[in-house]
Design a protein around this motif. Structure first.
Motif, mmCIF file in Angstrom:
data_model
loop_
_atom_site.group_PDB
_atom_site.id
_atom_site.type_symbol
_atom_site.label_atom_id
_atom_site.label_comp_id
_atom_site.label_asym_id
_atom_site.label_seq_id
_atom_site.Cartn_x
_atom_site.Cartn_y
_atom_site.Cartn_z
ATOM 1 N N PHE A 179 0.819 -1.207 0.000
ATOM 2 C CA PHE A 179 0.000 0.000 0.000
ATOM 3 C C PHE A 179 0.857 1.264 0.000
ATOM 4 C CE2 PHE A 179 -2.818 -3.231 1.866
ATOM 5 C CZ PHE A 179 -3.886 -3.120 1.002
ATOM 6 N N PHE A 180 1.829 1.337 0.928
ATOM 7 C CA PHE A 180 2.559 2.610 0.994
ATOM 8 C C PHE A 180 3.559 2.774 -0.138
ATOM 9 C CE2 PHE A 180 4.885 0.111 4.366
ATOM 10 C CZ PHE A 180 6.152 0.095 3.801
ATOM 11 N N LYS A 181 4.078 1.665 -0.681
ATOM 12 C CA LYS A 181 5.010 1.829 -1.793
ATOM 13 C C LYS A 181 4.273 2.138 -3.089
ATOM 14 C CE LYS A 181 8.606 1.865 -1.337
ATOM 15 N NZ LYS A 181 9.608 0.825 -1.225
ATOM 16 N N ALA A 182 3.107 1.505 -3.315
ATOM 17 C CA ALA A 182 2.293 1.885 -4.473
ATOM 18 C C ALA A 182 1.864 3.343 -4.355
ATOM 19 C CB ALA A 182 1.067 0.980 -4.574
ATOM 20 N N LEU A 183 1.554 3.773 -3.139
ATOM 21 C CA LEU A 183 1.193 5.177 -2.903
ATOM 22 C C LEU A 183 2.344 6.104 -3.273
ATOM 23 C CD1 LEU A 183 -0.710 7.351 -1.693
ATOM 24 C CD2 LEU A 183 0.278 6.814 0.549
ATOM 25 N N LEU A 184 3.561 5.748 -2.889
ATOM 26 C CA LEU A 184 4.720 6.576 -3.214
ATOM 27 C C LEU A 184 4.985 6.617 -4.715
ATOM 28 C CD1 LEU A 184 7.170 5.591 -0.325
ATOM 29 C CD2 LEU A 184 6.177 7.849 -0.735
ATOM 30 N N PHE A 185 4.881 5.478 -5.382
ATOM 31 C CA PHE A 185 5.106 5.458 -6.830
ATOM 32 C C PHE A 185 4.056 6.286 -7.564
ATOM 33 C CE2 PHE A 185 8.006 1.666 -6.788
ATOM 34 C CZ PHE A 185 8.968 2.214 -7.613
ATOM 35 N N LEU A 186 2.786 6.098 -7.202
ATOM 36 C CA LEU A 186 1.732 6.870 -7.877
ATOM 37 C C LEU A 186 1.810 8.334 -7.494
ATOM 38 C CD1 LEU A 186 -1.338 4.450 -7.745
ATOM 39 C CD2 LEU A 186 0.398 4.713 -9.513
ATOM 40 N N GLY A 187 2.224 8.623 -6.253
ATOM 41 C CA GLY A 187 2.449 10.015 -5.869
ATOM 42 C C GLY A 187 3.566 10.637 -6.688
ATOM 43 N N ALA A 188 4.640 9.864 -6.920
ATOM 44 C CA ALA A 188 5.731 10.348 -7.775
ATOM 45 C C ALA A 188 5.223 10.592 -9.190
ATOM 46 C CB ALA A 188 6.870 9.332 -7.789
ATOM 47 N N GLY A 189 4.331 9.711 -9.658
ATOM 48 C CA GLY A 189 3.733 9.918 -10.981
ATOM 49 C C GLY A 189 2.919 11.198 -11.030
ATOM 50 N N SER A 190 2.230 11.511 -9.942
ATOM 51 C CA SER A 190 1.465 12.760 -9.880
ATOM 52 C C SER A 190 2.394 13.966 -9.933
ATOM 53 C CB SER A 190 0.631 12.781 -8.592
ATOM 54 O OG SER A 190 -0.208 13.914 -8.547
ATOM 55 N N VAL A 191 3.549 13.853 -9.274
ATOM 56 C CA VAL A 191 4.552 14.928 -9.332
ATOM 57 C C VAL A 191 5.084 15.076 -10.760
ATOM 58 C CG1 VAL A 191 6.867 15.618 -8.582
ATOM 59 C CG2 VAL A 191 5.228 14.698 -6.916
ATOM 60 N N ILE A 192 5.423 13.952 -11.390
ATOM 61 C CA ILE A 192 5.932 13.983 -12.767
ATOM 62 C C ILE A 192 4.885 14.582 -13.702
ATOM 63 C CG2 ILE A 192 6.683 12.519 -14.693
ATOM 64 C CD1 ILE A 192 7.759 10.557 -12.491
ATOM 65 N N HIS A 193 3.629 14.204 -13.493
ATOM 66 C CA HIS A 193 2.522 14.755 -14.281
ATOM 67 C C HIS A 193 2.440 16.273 -14.108
ATOM 68 C CE1 HIS A 193 -1.489 14.781 -16.164
ATOM 69 N NE2 HIS A 193 -1.863 15.581 -15.189
ATOM 70 N N ALA A 194 2.608 16.727 -12.871
ATOM 71 C CA ALA A 194 2.530 18.165 -12.594
ATOM 72 C C ALA A 194 3.727 18.925 -13.159
ATOM 73 C CB ALA A 194 2.434 18.399 -11.088
ATOM 74 N N MET A 195 4.894 18.253 -13.206
ATOM 75 C CA MET A 195 6.139 18.909 -13.623
ATOM 76 C C MET A 195 6.442 18.699 -15.105
ATOM 77 S SD MET A 195 7.416 20.503 -11.002
ATOM 78 C CE MET A 195 9.110 20.767 -11.514
ATOM 79 N N SER A 196 5.424 18.413 -15.889
ATOM 80 C CA SER A 196 5.597 18.260 -17.342
ATOM 81 C C SER A 196 6.623 17.183 -17.680
ATOM 82 C CB SER A 196 5.997 19.600 -17.981
ATOM 83 O OG SER A 196 5.067 20.604 -17.673
ATOM 84 N N SER A 197 6.501 16.021 -17.026
ATOM 85 C CA SER A 197 7.317 14.819 -17.267
ATOM 86 C C SER A 197 8.739 14.913 -16.729
ATOM 87 C CB SER A 197 7.359 14.464 -18.763
ATOM 88 O OG SER A 197 6.057 14.211 -19.245
ATOM 89 N N GLU A 198 9.035 15.901 -15.910
ATOM 90 C CA GLU A 198 10.354 16.006 -15.283
ATOM 91 C C GLU A 198 10.476 14.994 -14.146
ATOM 92 O OE1 GLU A 198 13.814 16.376 -14.724
ATOM 93 O OE2 GLU A 198 13.258 18.153 -15.904
ATOM 94 N N GLN A 199 11.590 14.225 -14.097
ATOM 95 C CA GLN A 199 11.794 13.224 -13.069
ATOM 96 C C GLN A 199 13.001 13.506 -12.180
ATOM 97 O OE1 GLN A 199 10.085 9.490 -15.784
ATOM 98 N NE2 GLN A 199 11.762 9.140 -14.387
ATOM 99 N N ASP A 200 13.836 14.448 -12.583
ATOM 100 C CA ASP A 200 15.053 14.762 -11.825
ATOM 101 C C ASP A 200 14.704 15.700 -10.674
ATOM 102 O OD1 ASP A 200 17.565 15.621 -10.891
ATOM 103 O OD2 ASP A 200 18.463 15.319 -12.863
ATOM 104 N N MET A 201 14.942 15.256 -9.442
ATOM 105 C CA MET A 201 14.595 16.069 -8.272
ATOM 106 C C MET A 201 15.409 17.350 -8.192
ATOM 107 S SD MET A 201 13.997 13.168 -5.310
ATOM 108 C CE MET A 201 15.702 12.629 -5.318
ATOM 109 N N ARG A 202 16.549 17.393 -8.852
ATOM 110 C CA ARG A 202 17.360 18.607 -8.856
ATOM 111 C C ARG A 202 16.702 19.734 -9.636
ATOM 112 N NH1 ARG A 202 22.750 15.650 -10.867
ATOM 113 N NH2 ARG A 202 21.128 14.802 -12.242
ATOM 114 N N HIS A 203 15.695 19.383 -10.446
ATOM 115 C CA HIS A 203 14.973 20.382 -11.224
ATOM 116 C C HIS A 203 13.568 20.621 -10.681
ATOM 117 C CE1 HIS A 203 17.738 18.929 -14.707
ATOM 118 N NE2 HIS A 203 18.356 19.779 -13.905
#
Length: 643
Positions: free
Chosen positions: A345-369
């Motif tokens: 549950f919590f790891k799927a939540l983290l992965f999908l949450g990361a996907g929501s971040v990537i979705h919001a950041m126009s497909s950016e995955q690098d945390m430095r950006h």
């Protein structure tokens, strides 16, 4: 009926979406597959209640699969507590991923194909966990390998996605070779591959030996180690882990489904399912424990320095799988499966949450950006906090109950490998808390590091993506508290029944409830230390990470390059294989076989024809001269034969 439907509805959805997606279009494929998974998840909860809580396990025979002489294999669905728990994990997480994917994959041109792959993967995973014999287990095992290859390489136009899919497939084949040998060894030793037949006969085989690799060995140890090699590949344990981070090339929902809750946990499930065999192979259990503990430590060290948001979570998955394995290695199978359950549950939540971040950041995955976006996506931010708190094992989130039980069981085992696992787990817990909050602080806090165009488009994900996050967050919040008593508490024996077997002399999980207080408090304490250190380095002293990396640059590069496992394997296996293959191609096939064979014959004919063609000059006197020579030759031959 619901037992069969729960398993086969995903296959029906995959078939319809895959074959008729062209006519169904995106919406039709989504309705068919998501509807099938929603029903399957509902039925799985009902099955858990009937099988585990009411204590009514059952086996449903579908048909006779293979009958060859005395060898008979039925296709049967095994429903006991272990299966019921896995059904809930697989179907609930898969259902959440299916609905989430409606929003995440909205603009993709191949939506029906994607949903067909997702449902096909889910079906194979369900086949794996309901297997009633080794061959059926192998069918599901290879099926999820195939489906993961298709999903990781879904964006096949990207060379990196193709390479990652091939790498995942090949590394898993290495593990599966050992797994297949183990199954063959089981048949050789028992004359059957049916679980119940093998498990019932195992006490009588406890002292049996077998010939293997030119020596005589304890038979169950050999079989269990071979089977565990398969688990190492599927569950990305140290040595066969290199495919997991590269698999992040697939779409984020794939990462959540495959690398959080389902395929990577297949190895843990298999060891728990085969507990009646592993219990009589103590050396194999020690190997499981050491490999799991080493993986937990290794993956946590690499996660400290990764900058891709999905890769950080991927290494976290690898590390947490190590916890599950070393729990099984000290005979605390229930604790390992409990951590599998909450972790899903919590790891799927983290992965999908990361996907929501990537979705919001126009497909950016690098945390430095990234950085400075928490106020723009508050719901996703809250969900990531819940997932991270559960991962760090802080009270009273799901991970607190399961991870602490795993560590306490390792300590309570009172053995060398148990203490090794305990301290590796404690060190990994510090690093887990650190990299989890490093991810949170780099992603959501501080000054924005993205360009103005990207920041202008930062927005919360649609409800079809956020509602699955909320559903999974409920599991991350309450799954540990709700399941504790049944999984590892006073109701453990009644809950598990005969699904898990532990010898009376292996009491680690019982003794875990009576460990000293400092053992119980230490994981919480080190988790808080990790969080505090991350806060200090990434909020208060943002210049410090770069200074530490510069000062300890050799260690930083060692961790950043993942202990150079890929480079090592490249030198040991890839380059020699490439050299041998190229040599056989150029010299063996090109020069020797083709040179002496088709190419050589063709070249000889061509040369002879060229020489003969030179006689065709086109001048009559040349032909007359040739005729005279021919006549003279014939006369000479005639006179010679007369003489």
């Amino acid at each position: 009926m619901i037992y069969v439907l729960a398993i086969f509805l995903p296959l029906v959805g995959a078939t319809i979406a895959g074959l008729f997606g062209h006519w169904l279009k995106d919406k039709g494929a989504q309705i068919v597959t998501c509807g099938g998974l929603l029903l399957s998840a509902t039925f799985s909860v009902i099955i858990l209640n009937e099988v585990a809580l009411k204590g009514e396990p059952q086996t449903i025979q579908i048909f006779s699969w293979i009958i060859s002489g005395g060898f008979e294999v039925d296709w049967s669905l095994r429903f006991d507590t272990l299966t019921a728990v896995m059904l809930v994990v697989v179907t609930v997480v898969s259902c959440a991923v299916h609905f989430y994917s409606i929003g995440y994959m909205h603009h993709d041109p191949s939506v029906p194909r994607f949903f067909a792959y997702l449902s096909l993967f889910t079906f194979f995973m369900l086949m794996l966990v309901t297997a009633n014999n080794f061959l059926q287990l192998f069918f599901g095992w290879e099926g999820v390998g195939l489906a993961s290859y298709l999903l990781i390489g879904f964006w096949y136009e990207k060379p990196s996605a193709n390479a990652a899919a091939i790498k995942a497939f090949l590394v898993n084949r290495v593990g599966d070779f050992g797994f297949a040998l183990g199954i063959l060894g089981v048949f050789l030793m028992y004359g059957s591959i049916d679980f119940d037949t093998v498990f019932n006969a195992t006490p009588g085989k406890a002292a049996a030996t077998m010939e293997f690799l030119g020596g005589t060995w304890h038979a169950l140890t050999v079989l269990c180690l071979l089977l565990f090699i398969g688990a190492m590949g599927k569950s990305a344990q140290l040595g066969l882990h290199t495919w997991l981070p590269d698999a992040m090339e697939g779409p984020t929902p794939v990462s959540a489904l495959i690398h959080a809750a389902t395929m990577v946990t297949a190895g843990v499930f298999m060891v728990a399912r085969l507990s009646p065999m592993f219990e009589y192979a103590p050396f194999a259990l020690d190997v499981v424990c050491v490999v799991g503990a080493s993986t937990a430590f290794f993956a946590a060290t690499v996660g400290l320095v990764q900058n891709d948001i999905k890769r950080v979570i991927a290494y976290s998955t690898c590390s947490q799988l190590g916890y599950m394995f070393f729990a099984c290695g000290v005979s605390a199978y229930a604790a390992g499966v409990f951590h599998l359950f909450t972790h899903a549950f919590f790891k799927a939540l983290l992965f999908l949450g990361a996907g929501s971040v990537i979705h919001a950041m126009s497909s950016e995955q690098d945390m430095r950006h990234m950085g400075g976006i928490w106020s723009h996506i508050k719901l996703t931010y809250a969900m990531m906090w819940i997932g991270s708190l559960a991962l760090a094992g802080l009270p009273f989130f799901a991970g607190f109950y399961s991870k602490d039980m795993v560590l306490e069981a390792a300590f309570a085992a009172d053995s060398g490998v148990g203490f090794y696992a305990f301290w590796m787990g404690i060190i990994a817990a510090v690093m887990t808390a650190f990299y989890s909050w490093r991810l949170l602080f780099m992603t959501f806090h501080g000054e924005p590091r993205a360009d103005e165009k990207t920041m202008a488009h930062v927005h919360e994900s649609p409800k079809v993506m956020t509602i699955p996050l909320i559903v999974l967050s409920l599991g991350a919040l309450f799954a540990g508290y709700i399941g504790y008593d049944a999984f590892v508490g006073t109701g453990m024996n009644e809950f598990w029944g005969k699904a898990i077997f532990v010898l009376p002399t292996n009491t680690a999980i019982i003794d875990a409830h009576h460990v000293p207080l400092w053992v119980k408090l230490l994981p919480i304490f080190v988790g808080l230390i990790g969080i505090g250190l991350a806060y200090y380095m990434y909020i208060m002293r943002t210049d410090m990470p770069a200074k530490v990396a510069a000062k300890c640059w050799k260690l930083y590069l060692f961790l950043y390059n993942k202990w150079y496992f890929d480079e090592l394997y490249d030198k040991l296996f890839v380059q020699p294989a490439n050299y041998i293959g190229r040599g056989l191609w150029k010299e063996g096939d090109g020069t020797l076989i083709d040179g002496l064979g088709p190419d050589g014959v063709a070249s000889l004919v061509r040369n002879l024809a060229g020489r003969v063609s030179q006689l065709q000059s086109g001048y009559v006197y040349h032909y007359a001269f040739a005729m005279l020579i021919g006549v003279a030759g014939l006369v000479t031959l005639y006179l010679y034969t007369l003489g």
